[in-house]
Design an enzyme around this catalytic site. Structure first.
Site, PDB file in Angstrom:
ATOM      1  N   GLU A  60      65.560  13.768  17.115  1.00 45.46           N
ATOM      2  CA  GLU A  60      65.798  14.408  18.407  1.00 45.46           C
ATOM      3  C   GLU A  60      65.177  15.801  18.410  1.00 45.46           C
ATOM      4  O   GLU A  60      64.614  16.244  19.406  1.00 45.46           O
ATOM      5  CB  GLU A  60      67.302  14.484  18.695  1.00 45.46           C
ATOM      6  CG  GLU A  60      67.952  13.131  18.962  1.00 45.46           C
ATOM      7  CD  GLU A  60      68.169  12.289  17.709  1.00 45.46           C
ATOM      8  OE1 GLU A  60      68.074  12.833  16.588  1.00 45.46           O
ATOM      9  OE2 GLU A  60      68.440  11.074  17.845  1.00 45.46           O
ATOM     10  N   HIS A 129      79.111   7.160  21.329  1.00 40.28           N
ATOM     11  CA  HIS A 129      78.260   6.632  22.402  1.00 40.28           C
ATOM     12  C   HIS A 129      78.928   6.853  23.751  1.00 40.28           C
ATOM     13  O   HIS A 129      78.733   6.079  24.680  1.00 40.28           O
ATOM     14  CB  HIS A 129      78.004   5.132  22.223  1.00 40.28           C
ATOM     15  CG  HIS A 129      77.335   4.769  20.948  1.00 40.28           C
ATOM     16  ND1 HIS A 129      78.013   4.541  19.782  1.00 40.28           N
ATOM     17  CD2 HIS A 129      76.025   4.607  20.640  1.00 40.28           C
ATOM     18  CE1 HIS A 129      77.159   4.240  18.808  1.00 40.28           C
ATOM     19  NE2 HIS A 129      75.961   4.280  19.297  1.00 40.28           N
TER      20      HIS A 129
HETATM   21  C1  TPP Z   1      71.227  11.041  15.662  1.00 41.91           C
HETATM   22  C2  TPP Z   1      71.089   9.628  16.123  1.00 41.91           C
HETATM   23  N1  TPP Z   1      70.022   9.266  16.864  1.00 41.91           N
HETATM   24  C3  TPP Z   1      69.895   8.012  17.319  1.00 41.91           C
HETATM   25  C4  TPP Z   1      70.830   7.046  17.032  1.00 41.91           C
HETATM   26  C5  TPP Z   1      70.704   5.618  17.572  1.00 41.91           C
HETATM   27  N2  TPP Z   1      70.341   4.681  16.494  1.00 41.91           N
HETATM   28  C6  TPP Z   1      71.293   4.002  15.812  1.00 41.91           C
HETATM   29  S1  TPP Z   1      70.636   3.076  14.571  1.00 41.91           S
HETATM   30  C7  TPP Z   1      69.064   3.565  14.950  1.00 41.91           C
HETATM   31  C8  TPP Z   1      67.907   3.058  14.132  1.00 41.91           C
HETATM   32  C9  TPP Z   1      67.989   3.466  12.694  1.00 41.91           C
HETATM   33  O1  TPP Z   1      66.996   2.817  11.949  1.00 41.91           O
HETATM   34  P1  TPP Z   1      66.932   2.938  10.361  1.00 41.91           P
HETATM   35  O2  TPP Z   1      67.190   4.335   9.950  1.00 41.91           O
HETATM   36  O3  TPP Z   1      65.638   2.367   9.926  1.00 41.91           O
HETATM   37  O4  TPP Z   1      68.142   2.081   9.806  1.00 41.91           O
HETATM   38  P2  TPP Z   1      68.398   0.524   9.916  1.00 41.91           P
HETATM   39  O5  TPP Z   1      69.132   0.274  11.195  1.00 41.91           O
HETATM   40  O6  TPP Z   1      67.085  -0.165   9.858  1.00 41.91           O
HETATM   41  O7  TPP Z   1      69.247   0.173   8.745  1.00 41.91           O
HETATM   42  C10 TPP Z   1      69.068   4.431  16.046  1.00 41.91           C
HETATM   43  C11 TPP Z   1      67.849   5.028  16.645  1.00 41.91           C
HETATM   44  C12 TPP Z   1      71.941   7.462  16.247  1.00 41.91           C
HETATM   45  N3  TPP Z   1      72.907   6.614  15.890  1.00 41.91           N
HETATM   46  N4  TPP Z   1      72.035   8.746  15.807  1.00 41.91           N
END
Ligand code: TPP
Ligand code: TPP
Ligand code: MG
Ligand code: MG
Lengths: 337, 413, 337, 413
Positions: A60, A129
């Site tokens: 962000e 959320h």
């Molecule tokens: C600060 C923040 N930004 C955005 C999100 C929304 N979000 C939740 S999971 C995710 C993807 C994360 O991907 P990764 O780090 O590769 O982990 P994976 O789900 O593949 O295990 C996002 C963008 C969040 N939870 N927190």
């Protein structure tokens, strides 16, 4: 005119601006190929290309920082923060940079970024959320804060936000994306086609920032609110039968002083409602403005109906949410005072 | 430069500089490579093949002031002379402003003594149309690009001619016409913004380059990471400069992680081509900067440069380094003084003389004095003309809002 | 008892806690060998060793994040943020983590970190060394917000903050470090030895959080304030000759409802003063509390005297600052209403 | 894995995965090293001498399920069997919970299909007294450490027995007795906190290790940088795990900078020893994790590990990956299925059989069913017993404040 839900209206505003202004660029997490986790940018990459609509790394801070940088190079960036609960890593770039570049440079430089972000509860999103952090940003000089309550306003205000040469934080009450919400989670969902503000022009139009809208005129009580609560308040007003004037602020910063002051001076009673927590929330500012400007006309204490001073608990979403019953009780208290 | 903690004691490792006040730092632990050690790759090289450059030190001027090695790109004497002049003017300007602070004329100042080559050589290696997202120690860029000393002084004085309208601390310049972004008091925020600027440039298909600066200490800030991540992902035409001057106020660069590896290695972490340069060697900084700018302009994207140098001056006028580092540390700094080194080189190649140098210094001193006299005629922070007070309510937004109009009235304006 | 200025009192509190509780650890930018840019940790590393008092990298985010982690492993961390203007990079760790760990884990985990940070203007620090961001944090459920106005309170409140099992944000009005400030920048500076609260016990004592102090009792008007403005308000009261009751909040979150409500119910008039900008500032919350609780006793509109809604401009520091004259004018307006 | 952008066109580089829905990803571009390619250094090695490990891939099980190479540390069959059991239970639990979501019983779920080896092998290589700062895909650690399925289910159901008191989304577990930190919905915040925990451990002279996990996409977050910076500076006993499962919701790892270099290289950037491991190889994950834990416990400090794997399941129950990636991508994933690979190996070495496997699966399925029945008796989000509503006003602070007492009363409680 077309029928649009709020998501479609927001999509339409972005599309309209991508067409009109080649400098508009749209980006954020999952907004490119996929079209956004709420589908608010669906199809935009396919239509306008990945140079203008694309995915960013999950930062962000980086999203807002690079948006600012792009704007300094002539772009008009529209950045999505996936949930407003996740805007805090970007807080410094918003509070120390976007909001101050024009000021600190003596007007030499300025940034025009628009930050779109879904806010509010009611979708079983739990404490990360569901937040409504608008109050925090209204205390920062130099960022405009907008929150629409219906498709028509959403499109008109988003176009204004993108066209504005100031940074704008555009909150989207996600519970309203698909239809108006009148405060009863158990009622069958209805669509925006049931609401006059679901009629949205296909083309370009704009609604000036800092103009509140009186969504119901009334004589006995002024209710000042914004976002999802506009509809919840409407229910409470119907239920109590009070002749209330309902003001949908639409833009919290800058705020439309005249509309609220005139209304309270007329009714002498006032209720402020928002979904965000109470202490230090934007309701306190509204209440203060009225107190300072309408004191001699006030016939009862102004009240605030808000989310409780706790995070949004997953299992107790509807005990947390300021439901019509709570609004109604406050209305009654004020009317009986 | 890299030290491995081999102690088996389970204690929290607290990095400390090797020498403190009362001790003498002989810098014996610093390995200074020769000018011929660092190869110069083509600008279209694969970044993975040049990782060693992040661990060495690009040098062109040897200890005798002779130019050599692969990074000696035969800069014209004219450019070298210009560089020397700009560095000299920068140093004399700094000295004068520091003095003004002592006499109470300005509220704050920050010198760049010992680091002049970085800003000036970098500036000359780029085009004036290239965009700069500066830190607060890049006054050399302003001077090299020709920002009038008068404008700089008026900003420092917060007077009626200050283009920042009295809103910023001294030295927080903004010069839009010179493609120099408004300096922020918040560390490192410009670093990630610069990447965004360059992304826009790439999208437009323009051929301007963006450059940005951050200190060794500030590499720990969140924006440093955002900058590197977005630079690695979108590979825009940006140069990410780290000025490792060994200190961050009272904290030695070991506190920023400098104990384990170089700062240039940060770029390796995200796969960016990364150079480590003798920041006190004008010719090396120029060559490295030009290499990075050429790469960027040719569409090969981002480069990271660590400029290895020493902060000779106190952090700012609020600082007294004798409280935390050996008093003579700067004297022992093995990479010398950038002005002296370039001067020696120019004299060596018969393009400059001590007499010319002295004369120029006198001329600059007089110029600075005259400019300052004029600057003071526009007022100082505490006397004379000031920016229009009522202007402090402006520039929050494009248009002033009702609450601010009311507040201006309340103040009787 | 000893004579201490506010810096010495803050140093003394930290020293006292380092002595009493081996789990106390103190860190931040330049706080170790050097003893802090304001010297608030001077000598602590020499006395307690670098394992307990040390410098960190320049990462506000990392400072707060690691402090939280240390607390989960039994420590009682006291972290310094060099200027409160620079706290924003740590905003997410404060708002999303420190404030919510106890809640989200159902009480299993909790963090006890104390964040010390200098705030406020009046030292020619310009827009990034003068901010008063306390209002932003009072809107966050789960972090306590403290701001003392004198050495005695500073020590007692800091000890309470460190001893608290909740996260505490401890703002230090830097203009008060060396002496009380009565609002006239041209008056010769005076030391804390001129003030009774400059008498500070050498040993351990604590002042409960959430207890405001009435620093002057009065019958005609209640003035609610905190930090530097406590002394500025005192000047204005003297100048206007009004019999005002002055309340020094000391702790903004949680707030001492009873003290302020009782006082305003008694006087019927109220002024709120702070150095922070007005819109959405903590003053709005105070004003709202009073409006909601003392409405029927109010004889005049409550007013807010605050910093203007702009960044703190370097050259216009004293035009920005809510000087006694501005406070006095508001007092007069309220008394004449 | 690394690609150099050689285009001279001045256009913004937008990284894209090579294959999208409708296409077939054969993963031909992935170079999978043999098991004997990665050397195994001593735990007291100088991190700078093992940089290559960040660019290779530590493997122990070859394609035939035979163990070999330097990282084959001859894990006892008992541990391997335990690992297989825990992985199986994790997978079956995930499947069941996913199903419950489909039937509307729970509001949300996140599986770790294909990534079970990472959590389980890591967990078994560490001690249960070691502290975990988890991500949301570490259910394998909970299961391996013996957290009752009933507790997990009750959390997911937000029912009257949910230890998070109904406040958190499903799967946001907290298990203090198991040294498992409360999961945050905010990405990466735990990563830097873990470093702080380990700093405290070092300061205390304790010998517990801290481990923490983050996804490939989340490495872009600010806390990732804070974690690496503080780990590099203070070198505490922490293991920084990156689970590179190729996807972050709809974003391929190229968007997080995976196009230019490995995620393990991030550690090289700050001088940390960094391993890159076949995350679908139980034996490799175990060996790498143990190496890192041994280093930490012996006082050599922090290690970074990239676990290279593939997210077989949708991101969460809110996600449908067919919208952004080839439907059969997981089938073509060349590193196979971690359960199958370990099972084959155990059968190869005569320590397991298909029959045993089948029987265990049946037993676990029955157990899960029974546990779920019990869990439901404590209520679900929408029916039956709930946590005490009035408790939602508690745990903001140690003691409830007057405004919250008033609000509780207002709600009639
Ligand atoms: C600060 C923040 N930004 C955005 C999100 C929304 N979000 C939740 S999971 C995710 C993807 C994360 O991907 P990764 O780090 O590769 O982990 P994976 O789900 O593949 O295990 C996002 C963008 C969040 N939870 N927190
Ligand atoms: C976000 C933020 N944190 C802290 C500070 C206070 N501060 C100003 S300069 C400085 C040291 C920076 O050191 P370095 O990055 O090495 O740059 P140098 O001064 O050596 O050029 C600090 C801590 C700040 N301005 N902004
Ligand atoms: Mg430095
Ligand atoms: Mg992932």
């Amino acid at each position: 005119m077309a029928q649009m839900n709020m998501l479609q209206a927001i999509l339409s505003a972005q599309k309209c601006m991508l067409e009109r202004d080649d400098n508009v660029m749209i980006f954020g997490q999952d907004v490119g190929y996929f079209g956004g986790v709420f589908r608010a940018t669906e199809g935009l990459q396919a239509e306008f290309g990945a140079q203008r609509v694309f995915d960013t790394p999950i930062s962000e801070n980086g999203i807002i920082a690079t948006a600012i940088g792009m704007s300094i190079n002539g772009m008009r960036p529209v950045a999505e923060i996936q949930f407003s609960d996740y805007i805090y890593p970007a807080f410094d770039q918003i509070a120390s940079e976007a909001s101050r570049i024009r000021y600190r440079s003596g007007g030499e430089y300025s940034t025009n970024i628009t930050i779109r972000t879904p806010c509010g509860g009611g979708i079983r999103g739990g404490q990360t959320h569901s937040q409504s952090p608008e109050g925090i940003f209204t205390h920062i000089s130099g960022i405009k804060v907008v929150m629409p309550s219906n498709p028509y306003d959403a499109k008109g205000l988003l176009i204004s936000s993108i066209e504005s040469n100031d940074p704008v934080l555009f909150f989207e009450p996600k519970r309203l994306y698909n239809g108006p919400f009148y405060g009863d989670p158990n009622a069958p969902s209805i669509g925006w086609d049931t609401h006059e503000k679901g009629e949205v022009p296909e083309g370009h139009y704009s609604i000036p920032l800092a103009e509140a809208e009186i969504t119901r005129t009334g004589e006995e009580l002024t209710i000042i609110t914004y976002g999802t609560m506009v509809h919840v308040v409407e229910t409470a007003v119907k239920q109590t039968g009070v002749d209330a004037e309902i003001i949908d602020l639409r833009c919290l910063s800058p705020i439309d002083y005249d509309t609220i002051i005139n209304s309270v001076n007329k009714t002498g009673r006032c209720l402020v409602a928002h979904e965000a927590t109470k202490v230090g929330g934007f309701g306190a500012e509204i209440l203060s403005i009225i107190q300072e400007n309408c004191f001699w006309k006030l016939r009862a204490p102004i009240e605030r109906v808000t989310g409780w001073d706790i995070p949004y608990p997953h299992a107790f979403e509807w005990e947390y949410f300021p439901v019509p019953k709570r609004v109604g009780k406050a209305i009654t208290r004020i009317m009986e005072a | 430069m890299t030290k491995h903690q081999s102690s088996r004691q389970n204690n929290l490792h607290i990095p400390e500089p090797k020498f403190r006040p009362g001790q003498t730092n002989d810098f014996a632990h610093l390995k200074i490579p020769n000018v011929d050690e660092a190869p110069k790759p083509a600008i279209d090289c694969n970044p993975h093949n040049i990782r060693d450059l992040a661990y060495g030190l690009i040098r062109v001027l040897d200890d005798e002031g002779q130019a050599g090695g692969a990074w000696n790109i035969n800069i014209t004497p004219d450019i070298l002379r210009q560089g020397l002049k700009d560095m000299l003017l920068t140093r004399l300007f700094d000295d004068r402003m520091q003095l003004l602070h002592r006499t109470g004329k300005i509220s704050f100042y920050m010198k760049c003594t010992g680091e002049e080559a970085i800003s000036v050589a970098h500036s000359l290696a780029l085009k004036n149309s290239d965009m700069v997202f500066p830190s607060y120690r890049n006054q050399g860029i302003l001077i090299s690009r020709g920002y009038p000393l008068l404008d700089m002084m008026c900003q420092c004085l917060s007077n009626s001619r200050d283009n920042c309208k009295g809103r910023q601390l001294p030295i927080m310049y903004s010069w839009k016409a010179g493609n120099f972004f408004t300096i922020s008091g918040n560390l490192a925020t410009q670093f990630s913004q610069a990447v965004g600027w360059a992304m826009a440039e790439a999208r437009k298909g323009g051929n301007r380059v963006c450059t940005t600066f951050v200190g060794d200490g500030s590499t720990a800030e969140i924006d440093f990471h955002s900058a590197l991540t977005f630079a690695a992902t979108f590979n825009p035409p940006v140069i990410l400069n780290i000025v490792n001057n060994q200190w961050a106020i009272s904290s030695n660069q070991v506190v920023a992680g400098g104990e384990r590896t170089t700062f240039a290695a940060r770029g390796i972490g995200v796969g960016l081509p990364s150079l480590r340069v003798d920041g006190n060697d004008f010719l090396a900084v120029y060559a490295a900067s030009k290499w990075a700018a050429d790469r960027a302009r040719a569409g090969y994207g981002a480069t990271l440069i660590e400029h290895f140098t020493y902060r000779v001056a106190p952090h700012s006028t609020s600082d007294d380094p004798s409280a935390y580092r050996p008093a003579d540390e700067d004297k022992n700094w093995p990479l010398g003084d950038p002005l002296e080194r370039l001067k020696t080189h120019l004299i060596n190649i018969d393009e400059w003389s001590e007499a010319q140098h002295e004369q120029l210094a006198e001329q600059y001193t007089a110029e600075i004095k005259a400019e300052y006299k004029q600057a003071e005629s526009y007022g100082t922070l505490t006397s004379g003309a000031r920016p229009d007070v009522s202007s402090m309510f402006e520039d929050i937004f494009e248009e002033i809002t009702p609450n601010r109009i009311r507040q201006r009235q309340e103040l009787g304006l």
